[in-house]
Design a protein around this motif. Structure first.
Motif, mmCIF file in Angstrom:
data_model
loop_
_atom_site.group_PDB
_atom_site.id
_atom_site.type_symbol
_atom_site.label_atom_id
_atom_site.label_comp_id
_atom_site.label_asym_id
_atom_site.label_seq_id
_atom_site.Cartn_x
_atom_site.Cartn_y
_atom_site.Cartn_z
ATOM 1 N N MET A 67 53.679 5.283 -65.924
ATOM 2 C CA MET A 67 53.629 6.548 -66.641
ATOM 3 C C MET A 67 54.290 7.628 -65.789
ATOM 4 O O MET A 67 53.743 8.045 -64.761
ATOM 5 C CB MET A 67 52.193 6.956 -66.978
ATOM 6 N N ARG A 68 55.457 8.109 -66.245
ATOM 7 C CA ARG A 68 56.227 9.096 -65.506
ATOM 8 C C ARG A 68 56.316 10.390 -66.298
ATOM 9 O O ARG A 68 56.583 10.365 -67.501
ATOM 10 C CB ARG A 68 57.633 8.571 -65.209
ATOM 11 N N ARG A 69 56.118 11.497 -65.627
ATOM 12 C CA ARG A 69 56.188 12.814 -66.260
ATOM 13 C C ARG A 69 57.025 13.752 -65.413
ATOM 14 O O ARG A 69 57.115 13.603 -64.203
ATOM 15 C CB ARG A 69 54.779 13.390 -66.440
ATOM 16 N N ASP A 70 57.611 14.764 -66.081
ATOM 17 C CA ASP A 70 58.399 15.793 -65.416
ATOM 18 C C ASP A 70 57.530 17.010 -65.120
ATOM 19 O O ASP A 70 56.769 17.454 -65.993
ATOM 20 C CB ASP A 70 59.559 16.244 -66.316
ATOM 21 N N CYS A 90 59.877 22.635 -51.530
ATOM 22 C CA CYS A 90 59.041 22.432 -52.720
ATOM 23 C C CYS A 90 58.047 21.326 -52.400
ATOM 24 O O CYS A 90 58.435 20.171 -52.232
ATOM 25 C CB CYS A 90 59.896 22.064 -53.916
ATOM 26 N N ALA A 91 56.783 21.707 -52.316
ATOM 27 C CA ALA A 91 55.731 20.754 -51.992
ATOM 28 C C ALA A 91 54.981 20.344 -53.255
ATOM 29 O O ALA A 91 54.575 21.198 -54.050
ATOM 30 C CB ALA A 91 54.759 21.376 -51.000
ATOM 31 N N SER A 92 54.814 19.047 -53.425
ATOM 32 C CA SER A 92 54.115 18.507 -54.586
ATOM 33 C C SER A 92 52.706 18.079 -54.188
ATOM 34 O O SER A 92 52.511 17.516 -53.104
ATOM 35 C CB SER A 92 54.862 17.300 -55.146
ATOM 36 N N SER A 93 51.762 18.307 -55.076
ATOM 37 C CA SER A 93 50.390 17.896 -54.801
ATOM 38 C C SER A 93 49.686 17.587 -56.120
ATOM 39 O O SER A 93 50.157 17.949 -57.187
ATOM 40 C CB SER A 93 49.640 18.994 -54.052
ATOM 41 N N GLY A 94 48.554 16.894 -56.003
ATOM 42 C CA GLY A 94 47.784 16.572 -57.199
ATOM 43 C C GLY A 94 47.743 15.073 -57.440
ATOM 44 O O GLY A 94 47.799 14.273 -56.522
ATOM 45 N N SER A 95 47.683 14.722 -58.716
ATOM 46 C CA SER A 95 47.529 13.321 -59.115
ATOM 47 C C SER A 95 48.872 12.599 -59.101
ATOM 48 O O SER A 95 49.478 12.338 -60.139
ATOM 49 C CB SER A 95 46.898 13.257 -60.505
ATOM 50 N N GLN A 105 46.601 16.285 -62.850
ATOM 51 C CA GLN A 105 47.560 17.400 -62.869
ATOM 52 C C GLN A 105 48.347 17.417 -61.557
ATOM 53 O O GLN A 105 47.830 17.036 -60.498
ATOM 54 C CB GLN A 105 46.809 18.716 -63.057
ATOM 55 N N VAL A 106 49.601 17.871 -61.662
ATOM 56 C CA VAL A 106 50.487 17.937 -60.492
ATOM 57 C C VAL A 106 50.986 19.360 -60.350
ATOM 58 O O VAL A 106 51.355 20.005 -61.333
ATOM 59 C CB VAL A 106 51.675 16.971 -60.660
ATOM 60 N N GLN A 107 51.017 19.847 -59.125
ATOM 61 C CA GLN A 107 51.528 21.184 -58.845
ATOM 62 C C GLN A 107 52.735 21.091 -57.921
ATOM 63 O O GLN A 107 52.731 20.314 -56.957
ATOM 64 C CB GLN A 107 50.459 22.063 -58.185
ATOM 65 N N LEU A 108 53.734 21.926 -58.216
ATOM 66 C CA LEU A 108 54.909 22.059 -57.362
ATOM 67 C C LEU A 108 54.962 23.506 -56.885
ATOM 68 O O LEU A 108 54.993 24.425 -57.703
ATOM 69 C CB LEU A 108 56.189 21.725 -58.124
ATOM 70 N N VAL A 109 54.970 23.691 -55.584
ATOM 71 C CA VAL A 109 54.979 25.037 -55.017
ATOM 72 C C VAL A 109 56.238 25.221 -54.180
ATOM 73 O O VAL A 109 56.458 24.496 -53.200
ATOM 74 C CB VAL A 109 53.731 25.286 -54.153
ATOM 75 N N TYR A 165 65.730 29.720 -58.488
ATOM 76 C CA TYR A 165 65.841 28.291 -58.204
ATOM 77 C C TYR A 165 64.510 27.610 -58.531
ATOM 78 O O TYR A 165 63.445 28.061 -58.096
ATOM 79 C CB TYR A 165 66.213 28.076 -56.735
ATOM 80 N N TYR A 166 64.611 26.520 -59.268
ATOM 81 C CA TYR A 166 63.435 25.789 -59.718
ATOM 82 C C TYR A 166 63.451 24.364 -59.161
ATOM 83 O O TYR A 166 64.478 23.682 -59.192
ATOM 84 C CB TYR A 166 63.396 25.696 -61.240
ATOM 85 N N CYS A 167 62.307 23.952 -58.693
ATOM 86 C CA CYS A 167 62.123 22.577 -58.254
ATOM 87 C C CYS A 167 61.677 21.726 -59.449
ATOM 88 O O CYS A 167 60.895 22.188 -60.289
ATOM 89 C CB CYS A 167 61.055 22.560 -57.164
ATOM 90 N N ASN A 168 62.198 20.527 -59.522
ATOM 91 C CA ASN A 168 61.801 19.575 -60.569
ATOM 92 C C ASN A 168 61.453 18.242 -59.925
ATOM 93 O O ASN A 168 62.161 17.789 -59.028
ATOM 94 C CB ASN A 168 62.939 19.404 -61.571
#
Length: 120
Positions: free
Chosen positions: A105-108, A22-27, A1-5, A93-96
């Protein structure tokens, strides 16, 4: 799982500045394109700015010359520096992030959104 904060939203007067993070973390195997979108009340979500893994950028015409997107790959973080803000920039405002969770394997993923309100 990936989280964007996301962080950095708030209330600012017209002409002022804000910086979103926007910081990304997880797998995360690796990060591909990262972008900021926004959605104003009763309007569709729209792309504000995008930055590729190689650092190329693209902006909506409405923010060109005022907003700057950047990224820190070591921190898996994307930023949006917003200058000369206008009332019409008011939106959530949303981070993507497009994330390779493993090779091939790429996911949004999306952040939870941060409110930016510009008072005129």
């Amino acid at each position: 799982q990936v989280q964007l904060v996301e962080s950095g939203g708030g209330l600012v007067q017209a002409g002022g500045s804000l910086r979103l993070s926007c910081a990304s973390s997880g797998s995360i195997f690796s990060l591909d394109d990262m972008a900021w979108y926004r959605q104003a009340p009763s309007k569709q979500r729209e792309l504000v700015a995008l930055i590729t893994s190689g650092g190329s950028t693209n902006y909506a015409d409405s923010v060109k010359g005022r907003f700057t997107i950047s990224r820190d790959n070591a921190k898996n973080t994307v930023y949006l520096q917003m200058n000369r803000l206008k009332a019409e920039d008011t939106a959530v405002y949303y981070c993507n992030a497009r994330v390779f969770v493993r090779l091939g394997m790429r996911r949004d993923y999306w952040g939870q959104g941060t409110q930016v309100t510009v008072s005129s």
